[in-house]
Each structure stands twice: as C-alpha cells, then as structure tokens.
Design an enzyme around this catalytic site. Structure first.
Site, PDB file in Angstrom:
ATOM      1  N   SER A   9      -9.937  59.438  -5.332  1.00  0.00           N
ATOM      2  CA  SER A   9      -9.295  58.763  -6.463  1.00  0.00           C
ATOM      3  C   SER A   9      -9.734  59.324  -7.812  1.00  0.00           C
ATOM      4  CB  SER A   9      -9.588  57.264  -6.407  1.00  0.00           C
ATOM      5  OG  SER A   9      -9.063  56.692  -5.233  1.00  0.00           O
ATOM      6  N   HIS A  12     -12.730  56.209 -11.454  1.00  0.00           N
ATOM      7  CA  HIS A  12     -11.348  56.226 -11.929  1.00  0.00           C
ATOM      8  C   HIS A  12     -11.282  56.576 -13.415  1.00  0.00           C
ATOM      9  CE1 HIS A  12      -9.355  53.653  -8.536  1.00  0.00           C
ATOM     10  NE2 HIS A  12     -10.167  54.572  -8.060  1.00  0.00           N
TER      11      HIS A  12
END
Length: 240
Positions: A126, A177
């Site tokens: 991610s 993230h």
C-alpha cells in the site's frame, strides 16, 4: 489512461515491470499460504518488524512491499496495480518506474520504523501504491501535460477517498500510506524531468489529449466508484 482492455499477453509485453511485481507478490502469497509450510519462518524474516530492523535487519525495509496478510489484501492491492500502475510505467519507463515504486515503498517503511513502536509489524504494497498516486498528484498540480482533466478528476477523487478511509479503518498502517504519498509527490519532479516548452508524446494519443475534456462523464464516475470499492475492500480485509 486507466482503462485496461489488453489481453494478458499484451499486458505483459506492454508493462513488464508491473507484470513482474504482480506476479511476484501473488507467488509469495501463495507460497506463504500453504498450510503448515516451513516457509512461514521465511515470512517472519521478511515482514516489517520494527524491533528486528532496530537490530540491523535492514532488508525488512524492502521485503514487506511484496508480502500480504491475506487473500483480500493481495487481491485488492493487485487490482490497484493492474488499474493504476501501467500508465505510470509507460510515462516514466522501466527504470524510473522501479525507482518510484521501490523508493516510495522503502520511504514509507522507514517512516513506519521511525514513528511506530518497536513491536509494530506490517506487510503490504500500500505504501508503494500510494507513492504512485503521489506522482499522479504532482502531475495533476504541476505537470498537466501528462494527464488530462478527466483522469485528473479520477485521481483526485480516488486519492481523497483513500486518505479518508485510511483514517476510518483500524489496523491500517496510516504512516505508510501518508508517507508513501508524500514520497511519490517529492520524487515526481526528479523522475519527470524538466518541463518542456511544448507538450511531448506521453501515454495518451496526442489527438485525444488536445480535445480538452471539460465535463464529468458517467464513465469517469464508474472509475471513481471502482477505485472506492477497491480501497474499501482492501482496508476492510486488513481490519479483520
């Protein structure tokens, strides 16, 4: 830009780096999913365990990028790569795309090590995927010759949804993230190079780029919905 209509063979030929990344993370997930497999020990040597990194196991800043925690995790990250990574590989070319993908992934993992406690452990691509969106965000804001208005709207919409969902779900590596996104934004001007006086040929067909898309069309909304479902699905799998 984000529409995939190629056959598998054509996709591999056009986007070899993305194809390799997808293949290796799927293969690793399959190997580590075998019940009672001794490879579980190898998995424990590759995840992003901060205490082990502190002891000098620095490869853990890289290896978590290709590991995933479950079927939903690897599936949604793989779909994200297939949809959103090919255009960037085409624009940046192979070597620069690899630098962006691995560089932002490592940057996100370093930030995770610095800001999370020693007992924190994580896996997943991610951070690197958010890094790709960081490059797209830079294009939207400063290098519009690379991306048209319609695709800019798709990027911004999916990115906003992704950031919001990052904070709404538990058991998510928020640091990875956010810093993946920041890393992609920071590295973008380096890999995109200096802005030319005239627009040059990129991933788009020149004729389609010269026709400015000024209206939001239903197909663009479908891409946003699809991106939203991918993000929600991935985060819900991680939250279990």
């Amino acid at each position: 830009m984000f529409t995939r209509s190629e056959s598998l063979r054509t996709f591999i030929q056009l986007y070899p780096v993305v194809s390799f990344i997808v293949a290796i993370q799927v293969v690793f997930w399959l190997l580590f999913s075998i019940p009672l497999s001794p490879l579980v020990l190898l998995f424990n040597l590759m995840d992003g365990y901060n205490a082990a990194i502190a002891d000098g196991e620095y490869w853990r800043l890289l290896t978590p990028i290709i590991l995933h925690a479950g079927l939903g995790h690897v599936f949604f990250n793989t779909i994200s790569l297939i949809l959103f990574a090919p255009a960037l590989e085409k624009i940046l070319k192979k070597s620069k795309f690899i630098i962006v993908y691995l560089g932002t992934g490592i940057f996100a993992n370093i930030a995770t090590y610095l800001f999370e406690p020693l007992q924190y452990s994580h896996v997943g691509a991610s951070g690197a995927i958010f890094g790709l969106f960081g490059v797209y965000l830079y294009m939207v804001l400063f290098r519009k010759e690379y991306i048209d208005q319609a695709n800019s709207q798709v990027v911004i919409s999916i990115l906003v949804i992704g950031v919001i969902m990052t904070f709404l779900n538990s058991n998510i590596n928020i640091i990875a993230h956010l810093f993946g996104l920041i890393g992609g934004f920071l590295i973008a001007p380096l890999v995109l190079g200096k802005k030319e006086r005239f627009m040059h040929q990129t991933f788009y067909n020149t004729q389609s780029r010269t026709r400015a898309v000024k209206q939001w069309k239903p197909k663009h909304l479908l891409w946003v919905i699809l991106g939203f479902l991918i993000i929600v699905g991935a985060l819900s799998q991680l939250a279990r």
